[in-house]
Design a protein around this motif. Sequence first.
Motif, short mmCIF file in Angstrom:
data_model
loop_
_atom_site.label_atom_id
_atom_site.label_comp_id
_atom_site.label_asym_id
_atom_site.label_seq_id
_atom_site.Cartn_x
_atom_site.Cartn_y
_atom_site.Cartn_z
N ARG A 56 32.79 21.72 43.65
CA ARG A 56 31.73 21.19 42.63
C ARG A 56 30.51 20.55 43.50
NH1 ARG A 56 33.15 16.37 41.30
NH2 ARG A 56 31.96 16.38 39.26
N TRP A 92 26.08 23.73 40.02
CA TRP A 92 27.47 23.65 39.54
C TRP A 92 27.61 22.69 38.20
CZ3 TRP A 92 32.50 25.64 39.93
CH2 TRP A 92 33.59 24.81 39.27
N PRO A 96 32.50 22.06 33.02
CA PRO A 96 32.92 22.67 31.82
C PRO A 96 32.85 21.63 30.59
CG PRO A 96 35.17 22.30 32.79
CD PRO A 96 34.02 22.10 33.75
N ARG A 98 37.76 22.49 27.90
CA ARG A 98 38.66 23.10 28.60
C ARG A 98 39.53 23.84 27.81
NH1 ARG A 98 39.54 21.39 34.13
NH2 ARG A 98 37.91 19.52 34.48
N ASP A 138 33.54 33.90 41.75
CA ASP A 138 32.87 33.06 40.60
C ASP A 138 33.97 33.09 39.37
OD1 ASP A 138 30.49 32.55 41.66
OD2 ASP A 138 29.60 34.19 40.71
N GLU A 139 34.80 34.30 39.25
CA GLU A 139 35.71 34.23 38.16
C GLU A 139 36.86 33.45 38.67
OE1 GLU A 139 35.53 38.76 36.33
OE2 GLU A 139 36.47 38.49 38.30
N ARG A 164 36.73 30.47 40.52
CA ARG A 164 36.34 29.16 40.08
C ARG A 164 36.34 28.92 38.82
NH1 ARG A 164 33.07 29.86 45.30
NH2 ARG A 164 31.61 31.06 43.99
N ASP A 165 35.62 29.83 37.99
CA ASP A 165 35.54 29.51 36.28
C ASP A 165 36.88 29.38 35.82
OD1 ASP A 165 33.95 29.58 34.06
OD2 ASP A 165 35.34 31.37 33.72
N ALA A 186 38.38 25.86 36.57
CA ALA A 186 37.61 24.82 36.02
C ALA A 186 37.87 24.46 34.45
CB ALA A 186 36.13 25.20 36.46
N ARG A 187 38.32 25.53 34.00
CA ARG A 187 38.34 25.53 32.40
C ARG A 187 39.85 25.18 31.90
NH1 ARG A 187 38.20 29.92 30.40
NH2 ARG A 187 37.79 31.32 32.07
N CYS A 212 37.48 22.14 41.85
CA CYS A 212 36.70 22.62 40.74
C CYS A 212 36.73 21.42 39.62
CB CYS A 212 37.28 23.89 39.91
SG CYS A 212 36.90 25.26 40.89
#
Length: 776
Positions: free
Chosen positions: A582, A588, A591, A594, A670-671, A673-674, A677-678, A696
């Motif tokens: 983060r 950054w 979210p 979530r 990126d996918e 981390r995304d 994070a969610r 994240c």
Amino acid sequence: MTATHIPAAPAPAEPATDARALTGKRRIAFASFVDENYLPGFLVLLRSLALSNPDVCEDFIVLHDDLKPSSVARIRALHPRVVFRRVDADHYETYAKGDQDNYLVRKAYFILDVFRIRDYDTVITLDTDMVVLDSIAELLSLREGLAAVPQFFYGQHKLNSGLLVIQKEYLTDEFCRKIDQVGRSGSYELDKHDQGILNAVLDGDFVRLDARYNFVKRRLSGDLAVPEDTAILHFTGRHKPWQGGEAGYDKAQERWREFDIDDAELHAAFLTKGAPHRDLLVHYGTPYVERTGDVDTARRVALAHIGTGDYQAAVDIMESVHIPVDEAWPHEVYGHALLSVSRYAEARAQLLLATAAPNRAATAFSRLAQIAWVHGDDETAQKYALQGLTVDPTHRASRIWHQRAVGVPAQQQGSAADQLAHVAFYMDRQGNAGDKLLPESVRLAFDQDTGPRRWHPVHAHRLFDEAALERVNARRGMVIGGGGLFIPDTMPNGNSAWQWNVPDDLLKRIEVPIAVYAVGFNAFDGQSYRATRFRESLRLLVEKSAFFGLRNHGSIEKVRAMLPARLHDKVRFQPCPTTVTRQLVDGWTDPSRREDTILVNAAYDRAALRFGHDYGHFLAQMAQAVRDLGDLAEVRCVAHSLDDERIAFDLRREHGISLPVIPMYDFDNDEIRDLYARTRLVIGMRGHAGMIPFGCGTPIISLISHPKMAYFLRDIERPEWGVSVHERNLAAVLVERARDLLADHDRTVADVHGRQQELWKVTQANAAELRTLLGG
């Protein structure tokens, strides 16, 4: 089997740095009391255990009061993991006995010394007048209580002490005091000796085992045949098979005589068994090869050495035999061993011979591709990899080496003087997601520009040669980091014995500043560096480095222990950059909402080291956990690598549970981390299935099967966020902790952020120093 009440377990006594204390992995041992009179029976017992359970090799504790050196040698010849412990004979002199002067009666109590053992979690005692006839896997999987077979003729209340499966709750001073109290008072059946004491202490409170695990000879009176399902046959009574036996039990005694063989016969018989334990294969196969020169056995022993990371031993045994030109498999294994100690030219010759046989050609070609790739010859590597795929289009290793050799399209390079060289393990497509993310994360800790303008990649697994040295010395510095590079077996080499394939003389000639950044010591519990080569390379690296940072304090302790004291202060803490994602990723944002999901990850590389005998237990507990976690959120399997999908397959096959699988190995950074994070919670077994979501800002629970997981949780002062895969009540503990973390999710996320902030402070302080050292 019937479970009964058991006493509470004592607090663990192991230091925090002990790998077993961190992973919770059970240590299992067999134990017997042995003297010269019963030595013949014990030798047969050892042979029968090996031949009936060739895949089992645990420590065997030999309790004794006095054994001749020649007897010790005979025992050692039969088992690779024997532990000799002298009993405290005087301790039992104060016990009331039925016949104080009979030496056999006096020695009958010595097996009670087993309860004084403190360094094992499960101890299985075997009388020396036993013979093992079938699998005892069920005994190794027992987790609770003191288990035994009830006595023949005496109903279910009393146990026969010839076989005991003792859990650590009974390996305590308190239980020993109870034994002493009964023994000294004489308030037990004196003519039953140790068995009488145990029955008086337990008063029927033990786990009942089926009679097949301690099938006493008396059940066969009248010369009955031994039932086929008998696992352990027990020759109770005065007449022992090695003393001539007893009339009316010929069929039983014949089963004993099956194992009354010499060492050469044992070795030959064992080598016919399928799926043997590596330690036993080496122990019996090595003298067999020395005696016979058998090439196929040498190949099998060499593979066993390779499997444990002892590559030089694999080379040695293959060098000791003459391999016919047309024996492809031994040539391929010999080539593999030579490759692993960096004797590349010799390895190439052996592997070329192996390509002549269709059943070994694909593997041989893939290793030839590996040698070419290691030396930077991508064209030749592609050629060999394609030949491997021509032989077998499904051959995974050949496909991997072809992908590596093809590489990525050339990109615009920056000025060498503006670049940092970066030594890392650059993961292949569909490779481990965590390792894929790591190099970029390391670079982000130095510069938001992670591309070729600022960075010159140096793949750790490629041979660091004169050309590589010249390229590195043209840069402004070198960063070494991107994973648990201190591990002996991912891509073995004889130059350094860790993941960077660098010879000492070239390491010495690096002229630019070196920063070792967030590297981990990744040896598993039960895995070790067997050669001095690693220590020598490590010492030189620390001496050469301007900055030497390891990603957890457990790694720091391990590495310092391998270094001279003068270098200890150079080894410092640098958290893995994934844990502060983060802070590192430009722009950054957390979210806004979530997904109502819990992501579960399990790892299967080196499964024997991770699970021991407890995989069935782990899977059953995870099945229950997944059911219960489903009441909290949707549970999905997140696979960092292809092998990680096994948990979904096994849960469906064994327990009828279906889990959606997320193929994270196909994701870009990126996918990755995304996704992390969610989600609301990640329950992961891989190190980076904990560190990446934590970085994240996502709550985590670690399934601990490797010390590094506990190291990280200890560093962030949240050890309660981890649970051992060996935990007896894994499902209940896991669900309870998940419920606690999810109950006030905002508070938990804030806690994650707070813990992360402490790691960021360390990272920022180190970054200031690194800017001075490396410029830029």
